[in-house]
Scaffold this active site. Structure first.
Site, short mmCIF file in Angstrom:
data_model
loop_
_atom_site.label_atom_id
_atom_site.label_comp_id
_atom_site.label_asym_id
_atom_site.label_seq_id
_atom_site.Cartn_x
_atom_site.Cartn_y
_atom_site.Cartn_z
N CYS A 1 2.53 6.23 17.71
CA CYS A 1 3.59 6.98 18.62
C CYS A 1 4.76 7.18 17.65
O CYS A 1 4.72 6.83 17.10
CB CYS A 1 3.74 5.72 19.66
N THR B 1 13.60 -7.16 -9.35
CA THR B 1 12.92 -8.71 -9.81
C THR B 1 11.40 -8.82 -9.66
O THR B 1 10.92 -8.44 -7.48
CB THR B 1 13.53 -9.99 -9.20
N ASN C 1 -8.96 3.40 7.51
CA ASN C 1 -8.17 2.80 8.60
C ASN C 1 -8.08 2.21 10.57
O ASN C 1 -8.53 1.59 10.94
CB ASN C 1 -6.82 2.24 8.35
N GLN D 1 -8.28 -0.57 3.01
CA GLN D 1 -8.19 -0.56 4.03
C GLN D 1 -10.07 -1.52 3.35
O GLN D 1 -10.67 -2.17 4.11
CB GLN D 1 -8.80 -0.21 4.99
N GLY E 1 0.55 -1.10 0.16
CA GLY E 1 0.12 0.22 0.03
C GLY E 1 1.03 1.48 -0.27
O GLY E 1 0.29 1.82 -0.40
N THR E 2 1.88 1.18 0.65
CA THR E 2 2.64 2.80 0.35
C THR E 2 3.13 3.02 -0.72
O THR E 2 3.01 3.80 -0.55
CB THR E 2 3.80 2.03 2.17
N HIS F 1 -1.25 -7.28 2.96
CA HIS F 1 -1.70 -7.91 4.31
C HIS F 1 -2.65 -7.99 4.92
O HIS F 1 -3.13 -8.24 6.29
CB HIS F 1 0.01 -7.81 4.71
N SER G 1 -2.95 -3.98 -0.69
CA SER G 1 -1.75 -4.77 -0.25
C SER G 1 -2.46 -5.97 0.07
O SER G 1 -3.32 -6.05 0.99
CB SER G 1 -1.02 -3.42 1.48
N1 PLP Z 1 -3.29 3.26 3.69
C1 PLP Z 1 -4.23 2.25 4.30
C2 PLP Z 1 -5.79 2.64 4.83
C3 PLP Z 1 -3.18 1.76 5.40
O1 PLP Z 1 -4.43 1.07 6.38
C4 PLP Z 1 -2.22 1.14 5.26
C5 PLP Z 1 -1.34 0.48 6.26
O2 PLP Z 1 -2.24 0.58 7.38
C6 PLP Z 1 -1.11 1.59 4.48
C7 PLP Z 1 -2.01 2.51 3.45
C8 PLP Z 1 0.02 0.62 3.53
O3 PLP Z 1 0.15 -0.46 2.93
P1 PLP Z 1 1.01 -1.33 4.02
O4 PLP Z 1 1.22 -1.47 4.78
O5 PLP Z 1 1.08 -2.55 2.55
O6 PLP Z 1 2.74 -0.55 3.17
#
Ligand code: PLP
Length: 416
Positions: free
Chosen positions: A352, A233, A147, A175, A71-72, A197, A195
């Site tokens: 935090c 890769t 989230n 999410q 996601g990031t 996970h 994402s």
């Molecule tokens: N965007 C949202 C709304 C998220 O909740 C998260 C992770 O908590 C991310 C992006 C980031 O995803 P990733 O952990 O795959 O980098």
């Protein structure tokens, strides 16, 4: 000791089918998808099959799926890949830090950024997006589901606004993926990140939908992987795991799993709300204006009636697994620790930073105020959650709350 994990929005465990699907690609089928020999071809065709599954998941063409690290990366790619000095970018103040920090970085490089505030119910009113537009607006980015609150945003309406304005539209669907159907054609977006996970797939892998013809510069350059849109890769086992998770998610969207999950979440929520001095953040205050929102009312949910309909008891659409609850006279962090000691994993609505606990930027943007934001906890259920999980949580939460309130300086009014 019984352990009940109610922090699915942080991450989820792999489903057994996902592990099984990935296993061969670490050992027997370890080839590099770019190699021309048989081992490479096997890896390449696994990536191709995964791409076809993701295309079905998004309702797009195979060529519009770009695999990445999660996601990031997807969020960063949309922002860094499209915006240039002099452009204007519109996003919301309740986005994940993967969007907010990227927006702040772009602001340092000459991009004008507008952060639109939510209403008190946690929704981004499409009218506020429309008001923020300028002739030079190049990109709008709004998340599908928040989230922390689980609230689903009216992305379809925002998509129409973006199209009318000639701006690109990115959705952070991290999410929402697996919790509501993702149909990029119907939503009308140009980019959408997910994402693995967060949907019972592996960590460190994700996908970005990139509408054909979107002039997106790659974030990572090097080899010609992913049609030159993301060098590096391919993480073949991860990509196979993501595809399996997406395939299972598509089944869950239809087989009643999410209806059951919403019922479990509602039972948990109703049970906790029986405690005095508690309430749900967002969701139940339809129409109340948030800080910075010029509107006094809220247009009803603008999506198709069958999009995002797992809302069961509350008027604002939420994903099925999430609730965010405040507890009067309590520090949320203390309750997180107390519940962890009793075997229940939940998350505070706070992050935090450098050792200082800051109240959640999402809850603060909704106008909750620091004490209430600090007292809030997010419960996010796994797709595999059971009645027994909810029973256990409903046994220990009241005990922990009563204990903490009895000893709390906040409750005694000495905390300032
Ligand atoms: N965007 C949202 C709304 C998220 O909740 C998260 C992770 O908590 C991310 C992006 C980031 O995803 P990733 O952990 O795959 O980098």
């Amino acid at each position: 000791m019984t352990r009940v994990y109610m922090d699915a929005n942080a991450t989820t465990p792999l489903l057994p089918e996902v592990v099984e699907a990935m296993r061969p690609y670490w050992i027997e089928r370890f080839g590099n998808a770019s190699s021309i020999h048989l081992d490479g071809q096997q890896a390449h065709s696994a990536v191709d099959r995964a791409r076809a599954t993701l295309a079905e998941f998004f309702n797009c063409h195979d060529a519009e799926v770009v695999f990445n690290s999660g996601g990031t990366e997807g969020d960063n790619t949309a922002i860094f890949g499209l915006l240039r000095p002099g452009d204007h970018f519109v996003t919301s103040s309740i986005e994940h830090s993967a969007i907010l920090a990227a927006a702040e970085r772009m602001a340092q490089f000459g991009v004008a950024v507008t952060f639109v505030a939510p209403t008190a119910s946690g929704l981004i009113d499409p009218a506020t997006i429309e008001c923020a537009l300028r002739p030079e607006t190049r990109l709008i980015s709004v998340m599908l589901a928040n989230n922390e609150t689980g609230i689903l945003q009216p992305v379809q309406e925002i998509g129409k606004i973006a199209k009318a304005a000639g701006a690109f539209f990115h959705i952070d669907a991290v999410q929402g993926a697996g919790k509501v159907p993702l149909d990029v054609r119907r939503i009308g977006c140009d980019l959408l990140s997910i994402s693995a996970h967060k949907m019972h797939g592996p960590k460190g892998v994700g996908a970005l939908f990139v509408r054909r013809g979107t002039p997106l510069d790659p974030l990572l350059v090097g080899g010609s992987h992913e049609r030159r849109r993301r060098a590096g890769t391919e993480n073949v086992p991860g990509i196979v795991g993501l595809a399996k998770a997406a395939e299972l998610a598509m089944h869950s969207l239809e087989d009643g799993t999410l209806v059951h999950l919403a019922a479990l979440r509602d039972r948990l929520e109703a049970g906790i709300l029986e405690l005095p001095g508690t309430g749900v953040n967002g969701a139940q205050m339809l129409g109340a204006p948030g800080p910075g929102s010029p509107r006094t009312g809220l247009r009803p949910w603008g999506g198709d009636p069958d999009f995002g309909t797992w809302e069961s008891t509350n008027p604002v659409p939420r994903v099925a697994n999430t609730t965010n609850i405040w507890f009067d006279s309590l520090e949320g962090e203390a309750l997180v620790i107390a519940l962890d000691l009793k075997g229940v994993a939940v998350s505070g609505g706070s992050a935090c930073h450098s050792g200082a606990t800051e109240p959640s930027h999402v809850l603060m943007a909704m106008g909750l105020g620091k004490p209430r934001a600090r007292s809030s906890l997010r419960y996010s259920l796994l797709k595999t959650a059971t009645e027994a999980d909810v029973d256990y949580a409903l046994k220990v939460v009241p005990e922990a709350v009563a204990h903490l309130r009895a000893i709390s300086p906040v409750a005694a009014g000495t905390a300032g």
